[in-house]
Design an enzyme around this catalytic site. Structure first.
Site, PDB file in Angstrom:
ATOM      1  N   HIS B   6      -7.133  10.099  -2.331  1.00 37.26           N
ATOM      2  CA  HIS B   6      -7.597   8.811  -1.816  1.00 37.26           C
ATOM      3  C   HIS B   6      -9.124   8.765  -1.695  1.00 37.26           C
ATOM      4  CE1 HIS B   6      -6.902   5.520   1.530  1.00 37.26           C
ATOM      5  NE2 HIS B   6      -7.690   5.105   0.570  1.00 37.26           N
ATOM      6  N   ARG B  70     -13.803   0.400  -4.768  1.00 34.60           N
ATOM      7  CA  ARG B  70     -13.911   0.202  -3.315  1.00 34.60           C
ATOM      8  C   ARG B  70     -12.836  -0.785  -2.856  1.00 34.60           C
ATOM      9  NH1 ARG B  70     -19.601  -0.539  -0.279  1.00 34.60           N
ATOM     10  NH2 ARG B  70     -18.782  -0.141   1.805  1.00 34.60           N
ATOM     11  N   ALA B  71     -12.085  -0.384  -1.827  1.00 36.14           N
ATOM     12  CA  ALA B  71     -10.948  -1.212  -1.399  1.00 36.14           C
ATOM     13  C   ALA B  71     -11.417  -2.471  -0.678  1.00 36.14           C
ATOM     14  CB  ALA B  71     -10.028  -0.399  -0.498  1.00 36.14           C
ATOM     15  N   SER B  72     -12.413  -2.318   0.178  1.00 32.71           N
ATOM     16  CA  SER B  72     -12.799  -3.459   1.020  1.00 32.71           C
ATOM     17  C   SER B  72     -13.422  -4.592   0.215  1.00 32.71           C
ATOM     18  CB  SER B  72     -13.761  -3.009   2.116  1.00 32.71           C
ATOM     19  OG  SER B  72     -14.960  -2.534   1.553  1.00 32.71           O
ATOM     20  N   TYR B 193      -6.245  -2.511   7.807  1.00 35.95           N
ATOM     21  CA  TYR B 193      -5.746  -1.389   6.997  1.00 35.95           C
ATOM     22  C   TYR B 193      -4.523  -0.750   7.655  1.00 35.95           C
ATOM     23  CZ  TYR B 193      -9.944  -1.006   3.947  1.00 35.95           C
ATOM     24  OH  TYR B 193     -10.945  -1.215   3.027  1.00 35.95           O
ATOM     25  N   HIS B 222      -3.816   6.210   5.057  1.00 37.93           N
ATOM     26  CA  HIS B 222      -4.169   6.299   6.480  1.00 37.93           C
ATOM     27  C   HIS B 222      -2.993   6.880   7.258  1.00 37.93           C
ATOM     28  CE1 HIS B 222      -5.810   2.609   4.493  1.00 37.93           C
ATOM     29  NE2 HIS B 222      -6.887   3.369   4.585  1.00 37.93           N
ATOM     30  N   GLU B 283     -10.188   9.643   1.998  1.00 37.07           N
ATOM     31  CA  GLU B 283     -10.870   8.349   1.873  1.00 37.07           C
ATOM     32  C   GLU B 283     -12.381   8.522   1.939  1.00 37.07           C
ATOM     33  OE1 GLU B 283      -9.367   5.286   4.483  1.00 37.07           O
ATOM     34  OE2 GLU B 283      -9.930   3.704   3.110  1.00 37.07           O
ATOM     35  N   ARG B 289     -17.791   7.336   8.608  1.00 36.82           N
ATOM     36  CA  ARG B 289     -18.724   8.211   7.905  1.00 36.82           C
ATOM     37  C   ARG B 289     -19.475   9.175   8.808  1.00 36.82           C
ATOM     38  NH1 ARG B 289     -20.919   4.390   2.957  1.00 36.82           N
ATOM     39  NH2 ARG B 289     -18.897   3.414   2.595  1.00 36.82           N
TER      40      ARG B 289
END
Lengths: 340, 340
Positions: B6, B70-72, B193, B222, B283, B289
Site C-alpha cells: 500500500h 495518490r488516493a486523496s 478512509y 488501514h 501507506e 507523516r
C-alpha cells in the site's frame, strides 16, 4: 456499584410501536401526527423490563442502567419536525415511566426532537423538560439526523452552540448516537453507528470546540468507533493539524464506553485509553443479541471482558461507577439522594 | 523479501499537479479537459522517488511497494466522466513511468476512471489497459465516487458485477479505497478512509457476493477500518443475519493491510485476524507523516510493529511476502520473472 451507561428501551410495549406506525401513516396521509397515545399499564411496562434488561442485569451482576429510548427508531429523518417532536416526547415519557417503576435500577437519558435541516436550538425545550421536569441526566445527540446522508454541519459547527450552552448550563453530557440508516451503503449497527463514532471524534480533533466549551462532555459509544484501534493515526493527525496532544485537546471532554463485544477489543481499549475516560456500557439489549460460540457467553456481556482485565480494583471502580458519577453529575446526585 | 502492498505516489512532480489544476479550470470554463501533458523528465521522476519513498523503503528495510496514484486526489467527484477518465489515464501513465525506472522496487496498481452515477462498466477499459498493456497487478476501487455523499449503490449491488467479472478474468484484486471528501463531516484520512473500510466490510457481511464470485479478492486498507477492533460485533452480526461464520463467508476473499500506526493496534489485528489474511502495508508516504513522540519513530513505519510481534518466522514471511504473492498473482509472476 456497577452502572451500565448505555442501554436503550429496545423492548418497549407493542402499543408504543403501533402508535409510531399510526403516526407515520397519519403523516403520509396529511393527518394528525400526535394522535392519542394508547393506555399502557404499569404491568405491561414491568413485564418488558423484568423479563429482559432487569433479568440480564441481575444475571450479569450489574446494578443499574442509564436508559434511553431505542436508538435505531429515533429515526429523525422520518416525517418532519412535528413528527420528530411528538415521537420524541412519547419516547421520553415512556422512559420516565420505566424510571418511576424501577428508580434504583434505571435513570433516564432523553432522545432529542432533531430533524434534518432544523435548527438544533429547537431541541432545547425537550432537553430542559426531560432534565428539569423528568429528572433525566443526559441526552443522546444525533450527529446525522438525516439517517446516513450526512448533509448537516459537523458537531463542531457553531450551529450546535446554542444547544451546547444549554448542556453546560444544565450540567448534562450527551452520548453521540446516530439512529437508523436510510442509506443502503450503511448497515445501521454494523457501519453507521461505528462510522458516526469515528467521525465525531475526528471532528473534535479538527476543531477547537472544547476551548469554547471547556465543560462540555460527550460519550462516544461503541468503544469510540475505530478510534482506539487507530489511536496512533489520531495522535499523528492531531500533530499534523498542529493541535495539542489528544489528552489535552479532546480527552478532557470525551469518554468512550465499553460496548466492544470481544475480549481483544476491550484489552486494546484499556491499553491505549486512560481509564478515567472509559465508562462501562453494554448496549444491552441492543445490536448484537446472540451468544458467542467461541466463549459460550453473550457477545454483549461486556462486564465479563472488563472483569477479565488485569487492572486494579480502583481502576475497575472508576470504570464501573466513578467515571459515570463524574460525567453525569445528576446521576451522582440521584444516587446520593438514594443513599448510594 | 518485504513487500509493502500500500503506497501512493503522493510526491508526484509538480507539473503533474499543475496539469490537473489546468484540467479543472478548463472544465469549469467549458474548455479542453485533456490538455497537453507537460514534459516531465525521467530525472524529475527519479528525484521525487529517490528522495522519498525509495529512501524510506531502504531506511526501514523493505524491498518494494505496490504503487498507485495518490488516493486523496483521485477525486472522482470532481468534474465529470471525461475529466475523471483523462486524469486517471495521466495518473496511471505516471505510475507506469515510476515502475519503468525502478522495476525491482515498484509494481503498479491503477486508479480507475470512476464518476458518480456513471456505470462502473465504463472503468473496465482502463483496468484492461493498465493490466494488459502497462503490466499492473491490481486496482484501487472507490466504493463512494461521490466523495462522501455515499449516494451510489453498495459494493455488493449487481451494478458492480461487470467490473468484478473482469477482475476475476484478469486475476487481479482491488484495494477498496475512497478518495478525498467533499463532505465537511468527514475528514478524509481521519474519518472518510476508515469509515469506508468499515462500511465495505459490513456490506460484504450483509450480502452473498463471494458466493457469486468465489475468486474475487479485496484488500481493505488501514487495517480493515474498525473491523478487527469490533470483531466480536461483526461475528455477532453475521450470526444475527443468518450468515455463515466470517471465516467462510468473507475472509476467503478479503484481506487487511497493516496500516495501523501504533503497536497496540497491530497487536490486536494479529490477535483476531488470521495471518493469512494480513498483508504488510504502510501507506508511506501518506496520511500520517510525523514522528511518534512516544516512540521516536515514524507513525507509519509499520514494519517495526510487525517486527515486534511474537509470531513465527513463517508467519512473518506470509505477511511480508507470501500473502501478497498469493493475493496478487501477477506480482508473483513479475517477481519470478526477475528471479525472485
Amino acid at each position: 456499584m456497577i452502572i451500565d451507561c448505555h442501554g436503550h428501551y429496545t423492548t418497549a410495549p407493542e402499543p408504543h410501536n403501533v402508535w409510531r406506525e399510526t403516526q407515520k401513516a397519519n403523516f403520509k396521509a396529511g393527518g394528525d401526527v400526535d394522535p392519542a397515545y394508547p393506555d399502557i399499564s404499569d404491568d405491561e411496562i414491568r413485564e418488558t423490563i423484568e423479563k429482559n434488561q432487569m433479568r440480564l442485569l441481575k444475571e450479569r451482576g450489574a446494578d443499574m442502567t442509564v436508559f434511553s429510548p431505542r436508538a435505531s427508531t429515533m429515526a429523525h429523518h422520518v416525517g418532519n419536525e412535528d413528527v420528530s417532536k411528538a415521537w420524541t416526547r412519547r419516547c421520553n415519557d415512556l422512559i420516565k415511566r420505566v424510571v418511576g417503576l424501577f428508580p434504583e435500577t434505571f435513570v433516564g437519558v432523553c432522545q432529542l426532537p432533531q430533524s434534518p435541516g432544523i435548527d438544533i436550538a429547537h431541541s432545547i425545550g425537550e432537553l430542559e423538560r426531560c432534565v428539569n421536569e423528568l429528572g433525566f441526566i443526559g441526552c443522546n445527540l444525533n450527529p446525522d439526523p438525516s439517517g446516513g446522508k450526512w448533509n448537516g454541519p459537523p458537531l463542531t459547527d457553531k450551529a450546535w452552540y446554542p444547544f451546547y450552552e444549554k448542556m453546560v448550563e444544565l450540567d448534562v453530557p450527551a452520548m453521540v448516537h446516530v439512529s437508523g440508516s436510510c442509506n443502503p451503503n450503511f448497515h445501521a449497527t454494523g457501519a453507521h453507528y461505528i462510522n458516526a463514532d469515528t467521525t465525531a471524534f475526528m471532528q473534535f480533533i479538527e476543531a477547537d470546540l472544547f476551548k469554547d466549551f471547556p465543560d462540555l462532555r460527550f460519550i462516544i459509544p461503541h468503544g469510540g468507533g475505530a478510534v482506539p484501534y487507530h489511536w496512533g493515526r489520531y495522535r499523528g493527525l492531531a500533530d499534523m493539524l498542529k493541535k495539542p496532544n489528544l489528552r489535552d485537546h479532546v480527552m478532557k471532554n470525551v469518554y468512550f464506553d465499553t460496548c466492544v463485544y470481544h475480549q481483544p477489543g476491550i484489552d486494546l481499549l484499556f491499553r491505549v485509553i486512560d481509564t478515567k475516560n472509559i465508562l462501562f456500557g453494554s448496549e444491552m439489549i441492543g445490536a448484537v443479541r446472540g451468544i458467542d460460540p467461541e466463549t459460550g457467553n453473550y457477545f454483549d456481556d461486556t462486564k465479563r471482558y472488563v472483569d477479565a482485565l488485569a487492572i486494579s480494583a480502583e481502576d475497575k471502580a472508576m470504570v464501573f461507577e466513578g467515571n459515570a458519577r463524574r460525567v453525569y453529575p445528576r446521576l451522582d446526585a440521584i444516587l446520593k439522594a438514594q443513599g448510594r
